[in-house]
Design a protein around this motif. Structure first.
Motif, mmCIF file in Angstrom:
data_model
loop_
_atom_site.group_PDB
_atom_site.id
_atom_site.type_symbol
_atom_site.label_atom_id
_atom_site.label_comp_id
_atom_site.label_asym_id
_atom_site.label_seq_id
_atom_site.Cartn_x
_atom_site.Cartn_y
_atom_site.Cartn_z
ATOM 1 N N ALA A 181 -57.383 -7.573 -3.280
ATOM 2 C CA ALA A 181 -58.560 -7.662 -3.034
ATOM 3 C C ALA A 181 -58.996 -7.702 -1.623
ATOM 4 O O ALA A 181 -60.079 -7.183 -1.327
ATOM 5 N N ASP A 182 -57.989 -8.394 -0.597
ATOM 6 C CA ASP A 182 -58.320 -8.081 0.714
ATOM 7 C C ASP A 182 -58.395 -6.575 1.270
ATOM 8 O O ASP A 182 -59.052 -6.230 2.244
ATOM 9 N N TRP A 183 -57.666 -5.777 0.412
ATOM 10 C CA TRP A 183 -57.736 -4.350 0.739
ATOM 11 C C TRP A 183 -58.990 -3.883 0.387
ATOM 12 O O TRP A 183 -59.370 -2.545 0.837
ATOM 13 N N GLY A 184 -59.643 -4.233 -0.470
ATOM 14 C CA GLY A 184 -60.803 -3.647 -1.082
ATOM 15 C C GLY A 184 -60.690 -2.788 -2.237
ATOM 16 O O GLY A 184 -61.515 -1.848 -2.581
ATOM 17 N N VAL A 185 -59.644 -3.068 -3.132
ATOM 18 C CA VAL A 185 -59.373 -2.450 -4.326
ATOM 19 C C VAL A 185 -60.359 -2.848 -5.305
ATOM 20 O O VAL A 185 -60.760 -3.994 -5.494
ATOM 21 N N ASP A 186 -60.606 -1.759 -6.420
ATOM 22 C CA ASP A 186 -61.689 -2.097 -7.188
ATOM 23 C C ASP A 186 -61.300 -1.720 -8.523
ATOM 24 O O ASP A 186 -61.748 -1.976 -9.640
ATOM 25 N N TYR A 187 -59.906 -1.450 -8.730
ATOM 26 C CA TYR A 187 -59.504 -1.048 -10.178
ATOM 27 C C TYR A 187 -57.627 -1.354 -10.024
ATOM 28 O O TYR A 187 -57.220 -0.695 -9.049
ATOM 29 N N LEU A 192 -56.381 -11.771 -11.008
ATOM 30 C CA LEU A 192 -57.364 -11.243 -10.291
ATOM 31 C C LEU A 192 -58.823 -11.930 -10.334
ATOM 32 O O LEU A 192 -59.443 -11.911 -9.457
ATOM 33 N N ARG A 193 -59.024 -12.699 -11.160
ATOM 34 C CA ARG A 193 -60.211 -13.333 -11.329
ATOM 35 C C ARG A 193 -60.211 -14.483 -10.239
ATOM 36 O O ARG A 193 -61.321 -14.597 -9.903
ATOM 37 N N ALA A 194 -59.019 -14.719 -9.822
ATOM 38 C CA ALA A 194 -59.047 -16.024 -8.799
ATOM 39 C C ALA A 194 -59.630 -15.495 -7.309
ATOM 40 O O ALA A 194 -59.731 -16.103 -6.416
ATOM 41 N N THR A 195 -59.202 -13.943 -7.398
ATOM 42 C CA THR A 195 -59.705 -13.483 -6.149
ATOM 43 C C THR A 195 -61.133 -13.404 -5.709
ATOM 44 O O THR A 195 -61.522 -13.488 -4.499
ATOM 45 N N GLY A 196 -62.044 -13.538 -6.897
ATOM 46 C CA GLY A 196 -63.292 -13.576 -6.597
ATOM 47 C C GLY A 196 -63.910 -12.245 -6.482
ATOM 48 O O GLY A 196 -65.271 -12.005 -6.535
ATOM 49 N N ARG A 197 -63.019 -11.150 -6.655
ATOM 50 C CA ARG A 197 -63.622 -9.396 -6.392
ATOM 51 C C ARG A 197 -63.498 -9.004 -7.726
ATOM 52 O O ARG A 197 -62.724 -9.147 -8.611
ATOM 53 N N PRO A 198 -64.626 -8.258 -7.850
ATOM 54 C CA PRO A 198 -64.860 -7.602 -9.453
ATOM 55 C C PRO A 198 -63.672 -6.443 -9.087
ATOM 56 O O PRO A 198 -63.759 -5.660 -8.619
#
Length: 673
Positions: free
Chosen positions: A166-172, A196-202
């Motif tokens: 998530a911090d790197w900006g991964v989307d998939y 993944l859900r806990a990161t808050g990033r879709p």
């Protein structure tokens, strides 16, 4: 992904699911039944993957080679924009295995390989995002990934790794299944979902456990897509087997939860463009994720034309999200129909066999309401026609005609659909005239007017019409039939040659139309008198589940000529054919032969694995079969009376446990004429 380069590593297909479905080209495949239970509605209401994900993954083209690096990934992103793939809907540029160092750092964090990715993953993500695209990454739900080098997996590190992604900006995230230490699959994949859900990033979550635990039955509230099969490879047999495993799972797919039959092989070179169009068409009608697996930096214009067909992509990306369902499947002729949001149907006429075949259905059979006429749009020819209800075509070997049919009131503005074909199979002996009969059939509600037809062969061939090749009008449901004399020059080598049948006509309103169908003529030689070894005779066609059919040796692996002496139950045979299920080898017998015989069984080269069934077919009729044979059984004799047959086909099918290690021998195979 195929990190372990042996057939047994991860190529075992779902035995129970595949039983009876891995039919061989040209055989009467059974209709595919849908699972009895309807799945529950998905619980992942996060708005992600409402249509099947589209993008790129490097593994099929680069594996772990040094060319997989930051420069390549950025170059793919550039090509998405420059070649119009972004505009066509492709969004994800996904990294597969080998992006990390083999060891975590002192804090237990993943470390990008500084040689491959000198600026780190976040810099790559930022670049991809700057193009309006998204970045994907790979790891495994185990202690190590699937590569033999053993890169770190995420088992036991799910929350830390998800936070890094998530911090790197991964989307998939593609989450593989190797080195899982026997931990329950649902637990492993659910833990990463929660991380993944806990990161808050879709982040779109791709479950890659190869269908081993039937994720379609439980993963709709875990991931956005799940692999239904083992890994695909760049061959017709692999694509066909995976297609047949995925087709019955239509009830489990929908917006936000997709069946994933693995990545696209289009453009990697192991199949023809006709086969790649079938691959792309069938993945689209199955609402499968469309992840390009070829190196776009080296792709041909033909590859881009396939991948960029927006009308076919629209079938895959239809917002209703239904996977196409099998309407019929017989003799290698498949009809698969997909309901679209606008009420139309996408219909695939798919020819599994090695020869051109007529495939037909109706608007009513694919679920459309009764109507005076329908609009039919050919999605590869990009032309619209009207039809009275028939949907039919002569489909080339391994080809697919993909159409979209609906009850558009403007149907009369389009010319009538016509079907082109020839009676029988074009078989010719060099230097001797062969008679063919073509038919131009009006499928439309309106008549076809000013109809003319032309047949062309290769340079040097003589092709002439011996009956009228034009008509002032062909009414609905009627045909213009023309006989042709076709002669290949003396000395023409045996093999397959292209014929082109073209019809030109007009609609009653004056709209001009033309339809062209590619046919294949086979130049044959009469079989020799007496008894001959089939390993020494030319064949008409040969399809094989893995690698080529081998003459007088076993199948071996994927390369030609890598087989061993044919050996069944410790007995070595000097002559015959080595194949791999599903397989079909055809011979021209010209009505002059009486008997085919062989000793058959599973070759010893694959140890204790493998189960197959052998069949002999004469002109489309099964005349002998063995039932299921395993590696533990000695060779079994099989003989068949083929008197009067023009073509004899030797078939090997899966024994019901998947095609892994299904190395089959036609030992001492002989033809008596």
């Amino acid at each position: 992904m195929r990190h372990l380069h042996t057939r047994t590593s991860r190529r075992r297909v779902l035995g129970a699911l595949a039983a009876g479905l891995l039919g061989t080209a040209g055989l009467a495949a059974p209709a595919v039944a849908a699972p009895a239970a309807q799945p529950a509605a998905p619980a992942l209401a996060d708005g992600l993957a409402l249509t099947p994900p589209m993008g790129f993954n490097n593994w099929n083209s680069t594996h772990c080679r040094a060319e997989f690096n930051e420069s390549m990934v950025k170059g793919i992103a550039d090509l998405f924009v420059d070649k119009g793939l972004k505009d066509a809907g492709y969004r994800y540029v996904n990294l597969d295995d080998c992006w990390a160092l083999p060891d975590r750092d002192a804090d237990g964090k993943l470390v990008p390989d500084p040689v491959r990715f000198p600026h780190g993953i976040k810099a790559v993500a930022d670049y991809v995002h700057s193009k309006g695209l998204k970045l994907g990454i790979y790891t495994s739900a185990g202690t190590k990934t699937c590569n033999s080098a053993g890169f770190p997996g995420a088992l036991g590190h799910e929350y830390s790794d998800a936070r890094q992604f998530a911090d790197w900006g991964v989307d998939y995230l593609k989450y593989d299944n190797c080195n899982n230490q026997g931990v329950d699959a649902r637990l492993r994949y659910t833990t990463m979902r929660d991380a993944l859900r806990a990161t808050g990033r879709p982040i779109v979550y791709s479950i890659c456990e190869w269908g081993q635990n039937k994720p379609w039955e439980w993963a709709s509230d875990v991931g956005h897509l799940w692999r239904t099969t083992g890994d695909i490879s760049d061959s017709w047999g692999s694509m066909l087997g995976i297609l047949k495993q995925n087709l019955p799972l239509a009830p489990y797919a929908g917006p936000g939860h997709w069946n994933d039959p693995d990545m696209l092989e289009v453009g990697n070179g192991g199949m023809t463009d006709t086969e790649y169009r079938s691959h792309f068409s069938m993945w689209s009608v199955m609402a499968a994720p469309l992840l390009i697996g070829s190196d776009l930096r080296k792709a041909s214009p033909a590859t881009f034309d396939i991948l960029d067909n927006k009308e076919v992509i629209a079938v895959d990306q239809d917002p209703l999200g239904e996977q196409g369902r099998v309407v019929s499947s017989e003799g290698g002729r498949w009809v698969v129909a997909k309901r679209m949001k606008d009420g139309s149907r996408a219909v695939a006429l798919f020819n599994e066999s090695g020869t051109a075949q007529r495939i037909a259905t109706t608007a009513r059979a694919v679920g459309l309401p009764r109507a005076p006429a329908y609009t039919l749009r050919d999605l590869w020819r990009h032309r619209a026609y009207n039809t009275a209800g028939s949907i039919a075509a002569t489909v080339p070997a391994h080809g697919t005609v993909l159409v979209r049919v609906g009850t558009d009131r403007r149907w009369a503005a389009h010319p009538p659909a016509v079907e082109l074909g020839v009676d029988g199979r074009p078989l010719t002996v060099a230097g001797k005239a062969t008679t063919l009969t073509s038919a131009v059939t009006d499928l439309g509600r309106t008549p076809a007017e000013h109809v003319s037809v032309r047949l062309r062969g290769p340079a040097g061939w003589t092709v002439r019409a011996t009956s009228p090749s034009a008509s002032a009008a062909v009414p609905t449901g009627r045909s213009l039939r023309t006989t042709w004399s076709v002669t290949a020059p003396p000395g023409t080598p045996t093999g397959s040659y292209d014929l082109t049948l073209r019809a030109a006509y007009r609609s009653p309103t004056g709209v001009r139309a033309a339809v062209t169908t590619a046919l294949t003529a086979s130049v044959v030689v009469p079989p020799p008198a007496g008894t001959s070894g089939l390993g020494d005779l030319p064949w008409l066609s040969a399809t094989n589940g893995y690698g080529p059919v081998e003459r007088n040796t076993s199948n071996g692996e994927s390369a030609a000529g890598d087989g061993h002496p044919l050996t069944i139950g410790g007995v070595v045979y000097g002559r015959g054919l080595g194949v791999h299920a599903p397989s079909a080898v055809e011979y021209y017998t010209g009505g002059a032969c009486e008997k085919v015989g062989a000793d058959v069984g599973v070759d010893d080269e694959k140890g204790a694995n493998g189960s197959v069934a052998f069949e002999i077919w004469a002109d489309g009729t099964e005349v002998a079969s063995t039932g299921v044979l395993t590696n533990a059984m000695p060779a079994q004799p099989i003989t068949a009376d083929v008197t009067g047959a023009q073509v004899v086909r030797l078939v090997v099918t899966d024994g019901g446990d998947g095609i892994d290690s299904d190395h089959a021998d036609w030992a001492d195979a002989q033809l008596t004429c």
